[in-house]
Design an enzyme around this catalytic site. Structure first.
Site, PDB file in Angstrom:
ATOM      1  N   GLU A  99      38.351  39.928  48.150  1.00 26.02           N
ATOM      2  CA  GLU A  99      38.468  41.317  48.606  1.00 26.02           C
ATOM      3  C   GLU A  99      38.707  41.383  50.109  1.00 26.02           C
ATOM      4  O   GLU A  99      39.450  42.253  50.588  1.00 26.02           O
ATOM      5  CB  GLU A  99      37.209  42.099  48.203  1.00 26.02           C
ATOM      6  N   GLU A 169      37.136  31.754  42.824  1.00 25.16           N
ATOM      7  CA  GLU A 169      37.329  33.070  42.219  1.00 25.16           C
ATOM      8  C   GLU A 169      38.728  33.151  41.603  1.00 25.16           C
ATOM      9  O   GLU A 169      39.708  33.245  42.344  1.00 25.16           O
ATOM     10  CB  GLU A 169      37.290  34.175  43.266  1.00 25.16           C
ATOM     11  N   GLY A 175      37.153  41.966  37.096  1.00 28.24           N
ATOM     12  CA  GLY A 175      37.292  43.396  36.870  1.00 28.24           C
ATOM     13  C   GLY A 175      38.597  43.805  36.217  1.00 28.24           C
ATOM     14  O   GLY A 175      38.990  44.966  36.281  1.00 28.24           O
TER      15      GLY A 175
END
Length: 255
Positions: A99, A169, A175
């Site tokens: 992010e 990740e 999500g």
């Protein structure tokens, strides 16, 4: 010997009061479970760090920031330095999260500076790497992850690298409803360990904890933690519920 680690990343969730209550609950549950062979870390927003660090038992839970500044100090409105993070009692900082890379344009060059600041202040670093869906579908996932490791971390000495935890990740599995299989997770973790070994040698690689950060939850934690190179998890949403987080810690304890 590398550590088993379960680290929670609260992201931008929980008011100060809510965060204190969650930390208290997690601290109590981890103590009761006597999970001494698992390193439990909670990564809170900056405003929580000082209060949570005072409140949790450091023998049970370590506290982490989710970011730090590239600079030591100065006229950088809104920034929080590594020294400030360390002054709260925090022991870790999460850097390079997908992010931060995606939303805030953090580059390898920026992350090199942040890692250096963290290490200068005796913080251990949870360093995130991972590919997006287009890169995975194009078969570039190994290339992307290797580049992130080489450009973000491989300027470090072996002694400095001992203070790095790597978190993989698969950005495409966070999500999105898509899920990385445990075999896909293990394949990448083994690749990361080999890449570290090629640079620093087998001993350093074997002592580096590599966490899985792709929507690990109580349902898939057992299967993931059975994999030889998956040393734990960097947990997002499930870390916001004490029972779910504890279930993942318990799963890590078993394997």
């Amino acid at each position: 010997m590398r550590k088993k680690i379960v680290a929670g990343n609260w992201k931008m969730n929980k008011t100060l009061q809510e965060g204190i209550e969650l930390a208290k609950e997690v601290n109590s549950k981890v103590k009761a479970a006597n999970a001494k062979d698992v390193k439990v870390i909670i990564g809170t927003p900056f405003i929580h760090l000082a209060e949570v660090s005072k409140m949790v038992d450091p023998a049970v839970i370590a506290v982490s920031a989710q970011n730090c500044a590239t600079e030591v100090s100065g006229a950088y409105t809104g920034e929080v330095s590594a020294a400030m993070v360390a002054s709260t009692g925090s022991r870790y900082v999460i850097l390079g999260h997908s992010e931060r890379r995606s939303y805030y344009g953090e580059t390898d060059e920026i992350l090199v500076k942040k890692v250096q600041r963290a290490l200068e202040n005796n913080l251990d670093v949870i360093f995130c790497v991972g590919e997006v869906l287009a890169e995975r579908e194009a078969g570039k996932h190994f290339e992307v992850v290797k580049s992130q490791l080489v450009n973000g971390l491989f300027n470090l000495s072996a002694d400095q690298f001992a203070h790095i935890v790597v978190a993989y990740e698969p950005v495409w599995a966070i999500g999105t409803g898509k899920t990385a299989t445990s075999a896909q997770a293990e394949e990448m973790h083994a690749f990361i360990r080999k890449t570290i070994a090629d640079k620093y040698g087998k001993e350093v690689a074997d002592n580096t904890s590599i966490l899985y950060g792709g929507s690990c939850n109580p349902k898939n934690a057992d299967e993931l933690f059975c994999q030889a190179d998956v040393d734990g998890g960097l947990i997002g949403g499930a870390s916001l519920k004490a029972d779910d987080f504890m279930a993942i810690i318990t799963a890590r304890q078993k394997h």
